[in-house]
Design an enzyme around this catalytic site. Sequence first.
Site: not given
Length: 354
Positions: A51, A95, A201, A242
């Site tokens: 997240g 990431r 998720q 994101d």
Amino acid sequence: MSFKSKIRTIQWIDNISRMVDQTKIPYEYVTIDISTGDEMYNAIKTMIVRGAPAIGIAGAHGVVLYAQELQKLNLPRNEFITKLIEKSKYIRTSRPTAVNLMWAVDRQIELITNSCSDTCGIVEELKQNAIKMENNDIAINKKIGDYGAEVVPEGATILTHCNAGALATAGYGTALGVVRSAFAKDNTIQVFSDETRPRQQGSRLTTFELKMDGIPVTMITDGMCSYFMKKSMIDMVVVGADRIAANGDTANKIGTYTVAIAAKYHNIPFYIAAPLSTIDRTINTGDKIPIEERSCDEVTYINGKPVCAEGINVINPAFDITPHELITGIITETGILKPDYKTSIKNAFDGIRV
């Protein structure tokens, strides 16, 4: 009035980072203590923590952990700073898509660069800055939730994709923060949750935390949203993000683009809920947002068992880009941004109320 979530996803406690291990949900709800920078890099990479806002906080914690390790080596101040900045830049690579990670780590690097303290003082300053980020995240998410609740119709059924809840943040949620704030005013609100393949998720995390908080939720598979939209069983869509480009194009979990197209066709409002730190004004359009490619095993295996023929070709992008034309509004801590997004995003960063 804001709803209080029972979940605190990540927290700095006694010189370690304590986080909920999201790979264990829904089988177990347990926390894990991260005590080194490399452990934090792995926790982010393997999605023990995930997240965008939570990853950002994890990155800030990771810098503190590296600083604590380097402090023990009794390095000269200049060498300590050089090595710590190198380690900080390394954790940024864990990431690539979630800009909150880069944002939070860069705030720590800025602190390191500008500090006049000795190594011990720098470590303490980094620690306090990370704790401040945690507390600010919860406060920001509650503002997002309260602004978003204003556009939720009475008795609405809200569709969400992936998990943009307490588990994706320090403890309240962006998209699910909107749900929580709306539910606090109207307990007839309910949620449809896409399962969100391949990491699931939605089925593993969103349903878990909404059930924990007593908010009605119905899980559907990713391919079902248009069916329920046509039957007038979904009133609005709220998802997280994101990374958001300067024109409003938004990267979110793979499958979000599909939901947005279906919502547009059925004249259903489609909202993004995200803090301003998720907006990357250095990127003009979504075409420039890097998309993380993850292991094909996430697609070909479920619970350790193969679900397809051995050796087939698989492509597994973790995110897709929803064009700004499909987005009704971007719910932030300063209000709901509306088209034209280039202007409304600039105004938000300039401190102009929306």
